[in-house]
Design an enzyme around this catalytic site. Structure first.
Site, PDB file in Angstrom:
ATOM      1  N   LYS A 170       0.870  -1.271  -0.091  1.00 25.70           N
ATOM      2  CA  LYS A 170       0.079   0.205  -0.062  1.00 25.70           C
ATOM      3  C   LYS A 170       0.768   1.425  -0.117  1.00 25.70           C
ATOM      4  CE  LYS A 170      -1.991   2.885   2.804  1.00 25.70           C
ATOM      5  NZ  LYS A 170      -1.750   4.004   1.979  1.00 25.70           N
ATOM      6  N   GLY A 189       7.018   4.851   8.049  1.00 24.95           N
ATOM      7  CA  GLY A 189       6.289   6.012   8.237  1.00 24.95           C
ATOM      8  C   GLY A 189       6.111   6.799   9.390  1.00 24.95           C
ATOM      9  N   SER A 190       5.264   7.497  10.145  1.00 26.68           N
ATOM     10  CA  SER A 190       5.341   7.987  11.354  1.00 26.68           C
ATOM     11  C   SER A 190       5.242   7.161  12.590  1.00 26.68           C
ATOM     12  CB  SER A 190       4.248   8.889  11.359  1.00 26.68           C
ATOM     13  OG  SER A 190       2.989   8.480  11.523  1.00 26.68           O
ATOM     14  N   THR A 191       5.917   7.511  13.546  1.00 29.02           N
ATOM     15  CA  THR A 191       5.747   6.738  14.906  1.00 29.02           C
ATOM     16  C   THR A 191       4.406   6.516  15.274  1.00 29.02           C
ATOM     17  OG1 THR A 191       8.151   7.422  15.481  1.00 29.02           O
ATOM     18  CG2 THR A 191       6.567   6.736  17.192  1.00 29.02           C
ATOM     19  N   GLY A 220       2.906   3.660  13.321  1.00 25.44           N
ATOM     20  CA  GLY A 220       3.769   2.514  13.640  1.00 25.44           C
ATOM     21  C   GLY A 220       3.110   2.018  14.702  1.00 25.44           C
ATOM     22  N   GLU A 225      10.036   1.051  10.355  1.00 24.19           N
ATOM     23  CA  GLU A 225      10.846   2.181  10.263  1.00 24.19           C
ATOM     24  C   GLU A 225      10.064   3.401  10.598  1.00 24.19           C
ATOM     25  OE1 GLU A 225      14.017   1.805   9.723  1.00 24.19           O
ATOM     26  OE2 GLU A 225      14.374  -0.418   9.030  1.00 24.19           O
ATOM     27  N   CYS A 272      13.351  10.890   6.841  1.00 21.23           N
ATOM     28  CA  CYS A 272      13.110  10.670   8.401  1.00 21.23           C
ATOM     29  C   CYS A 272      14.505  10.905   8.957  1.00 21.23           C
ATOM     30  CB  CYS A 272      12.677   8.983   8.267  1.00 21.23           C
ATOM     31  SG  CYS A 272      14.051   8.036   7.364  1.00 21.23           S
ATOM     32  N   GLU A 280       8.884  15.908  15.167  1.00 27.24           N
ATOM     33  CA  GLU A 280       9.355  15.877  13.502  1.00 27.24           C
ATOM     34  C   GLU A 280       8.883  16.655  12.850  1.00 27.24           C
ATOM     35  OE1 GLU A 280       8.660  11.857  11.884  1.00 27.24           O
ATOM     36  OE2 GLU A 280      10.789  11.839  10.894  1.00 27.24           O
TER      37      GLU A 280
HETATM   38  P1  NDP Z   1       2.215   8.143   7.821  1.00 27.75           P
HETATM   39  O1  NDP Z   1       2.554   7.534   9.208  1.00 27.75           O
HETATM   40  O2  NDP Z   1       1.181   9.036   8.108  1.00 27.75           O
HETATM   41  O3  NDP Z   1       1.972   7.238   6.722  1.00 27.75           O
HETATM   42  C1  NDP Z   1       2.758   6.070   6.353  1.00 27.75           C
HETATM   43  C2  NDP Z   1       1.938   5.059   5.761  1.00 27.75           C
HETATM   44  O4  NDP Z   1       0.736   4.678   6.600  1.00 27.75           O
HETATM   45  C3  NDP Z   1       0.994   5.674   4.428  1.00 27.75           C
HETATM   46  O5  NDP Z   1       0.933   4.531   3.439  1.00 27.75           O
HETATM   47  C4  NDP Z   1      -0.586   6.048   5.015  1.00 27.75           C
HETATM   48  O6  NDP Z   1      -1.418   5.944   4.157  1.00 27.75           O
HETATM   49  C5  NDP Z   1      -0.637   4.912   6.098  1.00 27.75           C
HETATM   50  N1  NDP Z   1      -1.298   5.208   7.148  1.00 27.75           N
HETATM   51  C6  NDP Z   1      -1.698   6.484   7.652  1.00 27.75           C
HETATM   52  N2  NDP Z   1      -2.767   6.300   8.678  1.00 27.75           N
HETATM   53  C7  NDP Z   1      -2.873   4.773   8.796  1.00 27.75           C
HETATM   54  C8  NDP Z   1      -3.646   4.240   9.672  1.00 27.75           C
HETATM   55  N3  NDP Z   1      -4.689   4.743  10.458  1.00 27.75           N
HETATM   56  N4  NDP Z   1      -3.876   2.845   9.573  1.00 27.75           N
HETATM   57  C9  NDP Z   1      -2.927   1.992   8.491  1.00 27.75           C
HETATM   58  N5  NDP Z   1      -2.260   2.982   7.723  1.00 27.75           N
HETATM   59  C10 NDP Z   1      -2.139   4.126   7.515  1.00 27.75           C
HETATM   60  O7  NDP Z   1       3.623   8.891   7.473  1.00 27.75           O
HETATM   61  P2  NDP Z   1       3.789   9.591   6.332  1.00 27.75           P
HETATM   62  O8  NDP Z   1       3.545   8.937   4.850  1.00 27.75           O
HETATM   63  O9  NDP Z   1       3.359  11.008   6.370  1.00 27.75           O
HETATM   64  O10 NDP Z   1       5.362   9.876   6.054  1.00 27.75           O
HETATM   65  C11 NDP Z   1       6.191  10.445   6.765  1.00 27.75           C
HETATM   66  C12 NDP Z   1       6.585   9.713   8.032  1.00 27.75           C
HETATM   67  O11 NDP Z   1       7.489   8.662   7.475  1.00 27.75           O
HETATM   68  C13 NDP Z   1       7.729  10.602   8.799  1.00 27.75           C
HETATM   69  O12 NDP Z   1       7.119  10.461  10.163  1.00 27.75           O
HETATM   70  C14 NDP Z   1       9.146   9.918   8.497  1.00 27.75           C
HETATM   71  O13 NDP Z   1       9.880  10.083   9.660  1.00 27.75           O
HETATM   72  C15 NDP Z   1       8.571   8.455   8.185  1.00 27.75           C
HETATM   73  N6  NDP Z   1       9.605   7.875   7.604  1.00 27.75           N
HETATM   74  C16 NDP Z   1      10.614   6.956   8.190  1.00 27.75           C
HETATM   75  C17 NDP Z   1      11.575   6.447   7.492  1.00 27.75           C
HETATM   76  C18 NDP Z   1      12.467   5.413   8.005  1.00 27.75           C
HETATM   77  O14 NDP Z   1      13.095   4.748   7.368  1.00 27.75           O
HETATM   78  N7  NDP Z   1      12.441   5.504   9.449  1.00 27.75           N
HETATM   79  C19 NDP Z   1      11.753   6.642   6.134  1.00 27.75           C
HETATM   80  C20 NDP Z   1      10.813   7.636   5.366  1.00 27.75           C
HETATM   81  C21 NDP Z   1       9.844   8.146   6.232  1.00 27.75           C
HETATM   82  P3  NDP Z   1      -1.772   7.454   3.562  1.00 27.75           P
HETATM   83  O15 NDP Z   1      -0.788   8.377   3.586  1.00 27.75           O
HETATM   84  O16 NDP Z   1      -2.253   6.871   2.181  1.00 27.75           O
HETATM   85  O17 NDP Z   1      -2.981   7.771   4.613  1.00 27.75           O
END
Ligand code: NDP
Length: 500
Positions: free
Chosen positions: A192, A245-247, A250, A268, A303, A402
């Site tokens: 996804k 994605g975000s903490t 996560g 991550e 990130c 962040e």
């Molecule tokens: P999010 O955590 O908002 O989203 C990440 C993914 O999770 C997206 O596909 C999103 O879908 C999905 N998602 C959002 N809400 C839900 C939910 N309730 N249930 C299931 N899935 C969900 O992060 P961002 O896309 O805003 O990306 C930025 C974040 O990613 C930053 O915090 C950054 O630090 C982190 N990041 C970490 C990295 C690492 O390797 N440590 C590398 C790159 C980024 P959708 O957006 O379509 O709603």
């Protein structure tokens, strides 16, 4: 595209490229089950690129069932490693031969400069897929050192169906960090992508089919988090979620796992990386350039961005003008212009979020010494200039949360111990950098900082052969390197009793 390609060349390609707008399930591009779509908006100028299939629980059910069927059939999961290698190497070749198309889709979709999409993201995607393709027929199982009346074989087996949920900042690269190792060892994957940036993942699915990946082994479901991500996280027939994605999100996946089938979760997540400049660093010019790029690269949507500059008071007066000069050279421009080094923020929401943090910084008493405003508003797109705060305390919001934008917070320290204390005073532990000319100091401080990666006299260096991931609330599990193969497999012991 030739290295001499201009903004006109890239804009022409952007006007011609096919925009993938449907989900990819069981080897075909399909509408979402309910026929719903969402608008895919380009942050370059705010125009709607396509109405993309919005997948929901029904699509997740169908994709997981197809992925399971493919897994159980053995067509991929039990294929000889050298056969999986052949397909992955072919896919890496196809990524290379479609690099311009993929790069332009990435830039249109999330706003990063075309030179980065082409030179960095897509190149690294091909390299990642190639690395895991090449690796998979070189990984041996084990025989345990038992007594002579037994043979205990320890196999690594694929998990089954892996759900991969990725963010928008490096859309295809984050996806490939998951797909490369997960597919190499024989899993089926349901991917996804983020709602803001689904295009390259959708295109990759078609290329994977062309490379010979059997139907159902890679499913791609565009859609939003609650609509598609949550049902994937809660699905009882998904064996693992691999997430970047975000903490905050996560932690939701940990909850989904506990509420469903205790699927494995690899995370991550975010970061608030310290970039530490110590007084015995003599090349302050190099440190300043690295500190500027360390936070403004990819519009700060990284990130591991070095978003906290921890600078020693002894060299601060000499260092700050160098930093500001380096930052002023990074100017927002048209992402399709190969000369542009700072592109568009991913969308209006993220732009407002970053501007709110800039307001908070000022309201809490930090000094705004560079930037701070939205620019290029006449384009209809979303741009913020490089922004630097001085006199930040580590308990201010801009030092703790962040921001995920081009905002640097400068914190002054008076000793090495204080630098370490500030560096570690965060809930995150993804990355850090230290600048010092002393090998003793480098070792001492690198060991003392709690982070998954510590750079010395460089920033954001590395390649596919070194692991990536964090300590503390930056998550657990590692992407990249041979270590990534471990998390997509399970150990099975087959113990054979031998008669004398
Ligand atoms: P999010 O955590 O908002 O989203 C990440 C993914 O999770 C997206 O596909 C999103 O879908 C999905 N998602 C959002 N809400 C839900 C939910 N309730 N249930 C299931 N899935 C969900 O992060 P961002 O896309 O805003 O990306 C930025 C974040 O990613 C930053 O915090 C950054 O630090 C982190 N990041 C970490 C990295 C690492 O390797 N440590 C590398 C790159 C980024 P959708 O957006 O379509 O709603």
């Amino acid at each position: 595209m030739a290295s001499t390609a201009t903004v006109d060349d890239w804009s022409a390609l952007a006007g011609e490229v096919d925009i993938p707008d449907r989900a990819f399930i069981d080897g075909e591009y399909v509408e979402s089950a309910g026929g719903e779509t969402f608008e895919c908006v380009s942050p370059i100028d705010g125009r709607v690129l396509a109405n993309v299939a919005a997948c929901t629980v029904e699509d997740v059910g169908r994709a997981v069932a197809g992925a399971r069927t493919a897994f159980e059939s053995g067509v991929w999961s039990q294929a000889a490693p050298k056969e999986r290698k052949r397909v992955l190497l072919k896919l890496a070749d196809l990524v290379r031969s479609h690099a311009d198309e993929l790069a332009v889709l990435e830039t249109l979709d999330m706003g990063k400069p075309i030179r980065e999409s082409r030179r960095t993201d897509i190149r690294l995607v091909a390299e990642c897929i190639q690395y895991y393709g090449e690796a998979v027929d070189k990984v041996y199982d084990e025989i345990a050192p038992t007594a002579r009346n037994a043979v205990a074989m320890i196999y690594r087996e694929p998990l089954g169906v892996v759900g991969a949920v990725v963010p928008w900042n490096f859309p295809l690269l984050m996806a490939s960090w998951k797909l490369g190792p997960a597919l190499a060892v024989g899993n089926s994957v349901v991917l996804k992508p983020a709602e803001q940036s689904p295009l390259t993942a959708l295109r990759l699915a078609g290329l994977a089919a062309e490379a010979g990946l059997p139907a159902g082994v890679l499913q791609v479901l565009p859609g939003d988090g609650p609509g598609a991500g949550q049902p994937l996280g809660l699905h009882r027939d998904v064996d693992m979620i691999t997430f970047t994605g975000s903490t905050e999100v996560g932690k939701l996946f940990l909850r989904y796992s506990g509420e469903s089938n205790m699927k494995r979760v690899s995370l991550e997540c975010g970061g608030k990386s310290p970039h530490v400049i110590l007084p015995d660093c003599h090349d302050l010019g190099a440190a300043a350039t690295a500190a500027a790029w360390g936070v403004f690269y990819n519009q700060g949507e990284v990130c591991n961005a070095g978003s906290r500059l921890v600078v020693h008071e002894q060299i601060k007066d000499e260092f700050m003008p160098l930093l500001l000069a380096a930052a002023e050279r990074i100017v927002a421009g048209d992402p399709l212009d190969p000369k542009t080094s700072l592109g568009a923020m991913v969308d209006e929401t993220q732009t407002r979020r970053v501007l709110d943090y800039i307001d908070k910084g000022q309201n809490e008493g930090a000094d705004l010494i560079l930037g701070g405003t939205r620019v290029r508003t006449d384009t209809g797109g979303f741009y913020i200039e490089p922004t630097v705060f001085d006199h930040v305390r580590n308990d201010m919001t801009i030092a703790r949360e962040e921001i995920f934008g081009p905002v640097l917070s400068t914190i002054t320290v008076g000793s090495e111990d204080e630098a370490i204390a500030v560096a570690n005073d965060t809930m995150y532990g993804l990355a850090a950098a230290i600048w010092t000319d002393s090998v003793d100091t480098a070792h001492r401080v690198a060991r003392a900082i709690r982070a998954g990666i510590v750079w010395v006299n460089t920033f954001d260096a590395g390649d596919i052969s070194s692991p990536f991931g964090g300590f503390k609330q930056s998550g657990f599990g590692r992407d990249k390197s041979m270590h990534a193969l471990e998390k997509y497999t399970d150990l099975k012991t087959v113990w054979i009793g031998l008669r004398d």
